[in-house]
Design a protein around this motif. Sequence first.
Motif, PDB file in Angstrom:
ATOM      1  N   PRO A  33      24.599   0.841   2.613  1.00 17.85           N
ATOM      2  CA  PRO A  33      24.453  -0.591   2.347  1.00 17.85           C
ATOM      3  C   PRO A  33      23.679  -0.855   1.054  1.00 17.85           C
ATOM      4  CG  PRO A  33      22.781   0.102   3.881  1.00 17.85           C
ATOM      5  CD  PRO A  33      23.625   1.323   3.583  1.00 17.85           C
ATOM      6  N   LEU A  34      23.731  -2.099   0.617  1.00 15.73           N
ATOM      7  CA  LEU A  34      22.886  -2.540  -0.493  1.00 15.73           C
ATOM      8  C   LEU A  34      21.492  -2.803   0.075  1.00 15.73           C
ATOM      9  CD1 LEU A  34      25.310  -5.140  -2.086  1.00 15.73           C
ATOM     10  CD2 LEU A  34      24.717  -2.927  -3.035  1.00 15.73           C
ATOM     11  N   VAL A  35      20.468  -2.230  -0.567  1.00  9.97           N
ATOM     12  CA  VAL A  35      19.090  -2.390  -0.098  1.00  9.97           C
ATOM     13  C   VAL A  35      18.183  -2.746  -1.272  1.00  9.97           C
ATOM     14  CG1 VAL A  35      19.416  -0.753   1.795  1.00  9.97           C
ATOM     15  CG2 VAL A  35      18.499   0.050  -0.378  1.00  9.97           C
ATOM     16  N   LEU A  36      17.011  -3.266  -0.956  1.00  7.60           N
ATOM     17  CA  LEU A  36      16.033  -3.585  -1.995  1.00  7.60           C
ATOM     18  C   LEU A  36      14.966  -2.512  -2.160  1.00  7.60           C
ATOM     19  CD1 LEU A  36      15.423  -7.417  -1.607  1.00  7.60           C
ATOM     20  CD2 LEU A  36      16.661  -6.217  -3.395  1.00  7.60           C
ATOM     21  N   GLN A  37      14.921  -1.543  -1.267  1.00  5.34           N
ATOM     22  CA  GLN A  37      13.843  -0.557  -1.331  1.00  5.34           C
ATOM     23  C   GLN A  37      13.836   0.250  -2.616  1.00  5.34           C
ATOM     24  OE1 GLN A  37      13.955   1.385   2.596  1.00  5.34           O
ATOM     25  NE2 GLN A  37      11.845   0.691   2.773  1.00  5.34           N
ATOM     26  N   ASN A  38      15.002   0.481  -3.195  1.00  4.64           N
ATOM     27  CA  ASN A  38      14.993   1.247  -4.449  1.00  4.64           C
ATOM     28  C   ASN A  38      14.263   0.490  -5.559  1.00  4.64           C
ATOM     29  OD1 ASN A  38      17.172  -0.488  -4.339  1.00  4.64           O
ATOM     30  ND2 ASN A  38      18.564   0.885  -5.407  1.00  4.64           N
ATOM     31  N   MET A  39      14.214  -0.837  -5.488  1.00  8.56           N
ATOM     32  CA  MET A  39      13.420  -1.597  -6.450  1.00  8.56           C
ATOM     33  C   MET A  39      11.937  -1.256  -6.273  1.00  8.56           C
ATOM     34  SD  MET A  39      13.240  -5.678  -7.275  1.00  8.56           S
ATOM     35  CE  MET A  39      12.621  -6.168  -5.689  1.00  8.56           C
ATOM     36  N   GLY A  40      11.500  -1.076  -5.029  1.00 10.82           N
ATOM     37  CA  GLY A  40      10.121  -0.677  -4.765  1.00 10.82           C
ATOM     38  C   GLY A  40       9.821   0.714  -5.294  1.00 10.82           C
ATOM     39  N   ILE A  41      10.785   1.606  -5.191  1.00 12.58           N
ATOM     40  CA  ILE A  41      10.617   2.970  -5.714  1.00 12.58           C
ATOM     41  C   ILE A  41      10.458   2.913  -7.231  1.00 12.58           C
ATOM     42  CG2 ILE A  41      11.700   5.235  -5.964  1.00 12.58           C
ATOM     43  CD1 ILE A  41      10.858   4.553  -3.040  1.00 12.58           C
ATOM     44  N   ILE A  42      11.294   2.128  -7.888  1.00 14.27           N
ATOM     45  CA  ILE A  42      11.220   2.000  -9.346  1.00 14.27           C
ATOM     46  C   ILE A  42       9.908   1.351  -9.764  1.00 14.27           C
ATOM     47  CG2 ILE A  42      12.278   0.897 -11.362  1.00 14.27           C
ATOM     48  CD1 ILE A  42      14.992   1.186  -9.797  1.00 14.27           C
ATOM     49  N   LEU A  43       9.529   0.282  -9.091  1.00 13.48           N
ATOM     50  CA  LEU A  43       8.275  -0.398  -9.416  1.00 13.48           C
ATOM     51  C   LEU A  43       7.076   0.533  -9.201  1.00 13.48           C
ATOM     52  CD1 LEU A  43       6.886  -2.993 -10.332  1.00 13.48           C
ATOM     53  CD2 LEU A  43       6.847  -3.713  -7.941  1.00 13.48           C
ATOM     54  N   THR A  44       7.092   1.285  -8.124  1.00 11.30           N
ATOM     55  CA  THR A  44       6.032   2.258  -7.868  1.00 11.30           C
ATOM     56  C   THR A  44       5.962   3.281  -8.992  1.00 11.30           C
ATOM     57  OG1 THR A  44       6.240   1.983  -5.482  1.00 11.30           O
ATOM     58  CG2 THR A  44       5.233   4.031  -6.242  1.00 11.30           C
ATOM     59  N   SER A  45       7.116   3.749  -9.429  1.00 10.39           N
ATOM     60  CA  SER A  45       7.165   4.724 -10.521  1.00 10.39           C
ATOM     61  C   SER A  45       6.591   4.148 -11.803  1.00 10.39           C
ATOM     62  CB  SER A  45       8.614   5.158 -10.771  1.00 10.39           C
ATOM     63  OG  SER A  45       9.185   5.690  -9.602  1.00 10.39           O
ATOM     64  N   GLY A  49       2.907   5.738 -12.314  1.00 11.87           N
ATOM     65  CA  GLY A  49       3.114   6.947 -13.101  1.00 11.87           C
ATOM     66  C   GLY A  49       3.619   8.095 -12.254  1.00 11.87           C
ATOM     67  N   ARG A  50       3.757   9.230 -12.895  1.00 15.21           N
ATOM     68  CA  ARG A  50       4.420  10.340 -12.201  1.00 15.21           C
ATOM     69  C   ARG A  50       3.587  10.963 -11.088  1.00 15.21           C
ATOM     70  NH1 ARG A  50       4.753  15.028 -16.806  1.00 15.21           N
ATOM     71  NH2 ARG A  50       2.526  15.330 -16.941  1.00 15.21           N
ATOM     72  N   LYS A  51       2.289  11.107 -11.277  1.00 14.07           N
ATOM     73  CA  LYS A  51       1.464  11.761 -10.257  1.00 14.07           C
ATOM     74  C   LYS A  51       1.254  10.858  -9.040  1.00 14.07           C
ATOM     75  CE  LYS A  51      -3.227  13.121  -9.518  1.00 14.07           C
ATOM     76  NZ  LYS A  51      -4.534  12.983 -10.118  1.00 14.07           N
ATOM     77  N   ASN A  52       0.638   9.712  -9.243  1.00 17.70           N
ATOM     78  CA  ASN A  52       0.368   8.819  -8.117  1.00 17.70           C
ATOM     79  C   ASN A  52       1.649   8.197  -7.567  1.00 17.70           C
ATOM     80  OD1 ASN A  52      -2.347   9.368  -8.197  1.00 17.70           O
ATOM     81  ND2 ASN A  52      -2.870   7.571  -9.400  1.00 17.70           N
ATOM     82  N   GLY A  53       2.624   7.953  -8.431  1.00 20.35           N
ATOM     83  CA  GLY A  53       3.909   7.435  -7.958  1.00 20.35           C
ATOM     84  C   GLY A  53       4.606   8.432  -7.051  1.00 20.35           C
ATOM     85  N   SER A  54       4.587   9.703  -7.446  1.00 22.49           N
ATOM     86  CA  SER A  54       5.191  10.748  -6.611  1.00 22.49           C
ATOM     87  C   SER A  54       4.457  10.868  -5.284  1.00 22.49           C
ATOM     88  CB  SER A  54       5.163  12.094  -7.340  1.00 22.49           C
ATOM     89  OG  SER A  54       5.976  12.052  -8.484  1.00 22.49           O
ATOM     90  N   PHE A  55       3.148  10.747  -5.329  1.00 29.40           N
ATOM     91  CA  PHE A  55       2.350  10.806  -4.101  1.00 29.40           C
ATOM     92  C   PHE A  55       2.708   9.642  -3.173  1.00 29.40           C
ATOM     93  CE2 PHE A  55      -1.666  10.529  -1.650  1.00 29.40           C
ATOM     94  CZ  PHE A  55      -1.689  11.825  -1.152  1.00 29.40           C
ATOM     95  N   ALA A  56       2.803   8.441  -3.731  1.00 27.05           N
ATOM     96  CA  ALA A  56       3.121   7.258  -2.922  1.00 27.05           C
ATOM     97  C   ALA A  56       4.512   7.373  -2.304  1.00 27.05           C
ATOM     98  CB  ALA A  56       3.025   5.996  -3.781  1.00 27.05           C
TER      99      ALA A  56
END
Length: 179
Positions: A33-45, A49-56
């Motif tokens: 399905p179409l979801v909005l969670q990938n927007m959260g993944i991108i925003l988190t990234s 950044g790479r370290k804390n974003g990867s951790f989250a």
Amino acid sequence: MKTHDITRIAVMIAVIIVLGYIPPIPIGLIPVPLVLQNMGIILTSLLLGRKNGSFAVGLFVILAFVGFPVLSGGHGGAAVFVGPTAGYIYAWLVTPYLLGSLLRGHTHLAWEISATILVGVLFINLCGVLWLSATTQLALSKALIAGLVFLPGDLLKSGVAILLHQRLRRFDHSTVPEK
């Protein structure tokens, strides 16, 4: 890890979870399905950044794996990680590292847009489509064509994430990419 970092990680995990509560939109062509969670993944990234974003994102994925209903539509559990949408989740795991690496030391908007489209849209969708094809007996060519339906929405979600990142960066200088 500083309290400031832990707080930001927790907030971004919460944002990703809240975006999962927005009901997914089935598209009918494929079981994704179409979801909005990938927007959260991108925003988190972008924000962490790479370290804390990867951790989250890693903590978020662990919550989903152990069964918390944190994925879109209230899904969670180990079965999701072998289903037709798992390729997208696996891509989410490396998105903060890849996007954070591309943005490391760069603050130009054009670079941020390009990197976000490359990783947040094309990479995630390619991983998702490859997994979908491998797990559903759908021919790769058909899966790639069906995956095109996600591109307009993912471009829009990436644009919103970039806009939020640009706005928030004005208020918090710690959101500048790692050097």
